[in-house]
Design a protein around this motif. Structure first.
Motif: not given
Lengths: 114, 111
Positions: A57-74
């Motif tokens: 879930s993204s909180e603010v529009p921005q130049n960044l992205s996030a991923s969670r490929p594994q349970d304990r990795q962000f």
């Protein structure tokens, strides 16, 4: 016991270059995970949070992205950094559901974009 | 989540109690009061939380007024290592547990 790791600790990148910051948590399962940014002299801003693998879930529009490929990795990423992306990036975790009352923060990554 | 109001800064003498106020006049019945602190160049650290009753742990005490519209964090014997920005946050328990950090109070403990 649970621990949270972030790397790198510091990073200097040119404008327009890509970014990848990694956060891993040990000693817990199915945590909520969070990315915050703190610009110089400013407060903490929540960027992304995840309640499970592949759920971002993204909180603010921005130049960044996030991923969670594994349970304990962000992972926090950018294809092209901007000067305004400079700041102190903090990853945090919390127990799943409503079981935990604390967020535990990592040591942070200090990013300077030149 | 209810908004909170904290003083911008305060000084405290080493060894004395530090009393940090927080106003949250629009707090709802299911919202908790949380306190975190951030020492310079580190991530925030959880201190304490409460709903209605006063709470105490090894770090601090939390005093919540009967109408729950304000609270005070008490550091009983401040040390130089307690110098930090202290954040008062009000929110209900939820699955996502997003925290909204305001400007906080910058507490400087002086020898």
């Amino acid at each position: 016991s649970q621990t949270i790791h972030q790397w790198p600790a510091t990073l200097v990148q040119p404008v327009g270059s890509p970014l990848s910051l990694e956060c891993t948590v040990e000693g817990t399962s199915n945590p909520n995970l969070y990315w915050y940014r703190q610009a110089a002299g400013r407060g903490l801003q929540l960027l992304f949070y995840s309640v499970g693998i592949g759920q971002i879930s993204s909180e603010v529009p921005q130049n960044l992205s996030a991923s969670r490929p594994q349970d304990r990795q962000f992972i926090l990423s950018s294809k092209k950094l901007l000067l305004s992306d400079s700041g102190f990036y903090l990853c945090a975790w919390r127990g799943p559901g409503t079981s935990g009352n604390e967020q535990f923060f990592g040591p942070g990554t200090r990013l300077t974009v030149l | 989540d209810a908004k909170t109001t904290q003083p911008t800064s305060m000084d405290c003498a080493e060894g004395r109690a530090a009393n940090l106020p927080c106003n949250h006049s629009t707090i709802s019945g299911n919202e908790y009061v949380y306190w975190y602190r951030q020492i310079h160049s580190q991530g925030p650290q959880y201190i304490i939380h409460g709903l209605k009753n006063n709470e105490t742990n090894e770090m601090a005490s939390l005093i919540i007024t009967e109408d729950r519209k304000s609270s005070t964090l008490i550091l009983p014997h401040a040390t130089l290592r307690d110098t930090a920005v202290y954040y008062c946050i009000v929110r209900a328990l939820s699955n996502d547990y997003k925290l909204s950090f305001g400007a906080g109070t910058t507490v400087t403990v002086r020898a």
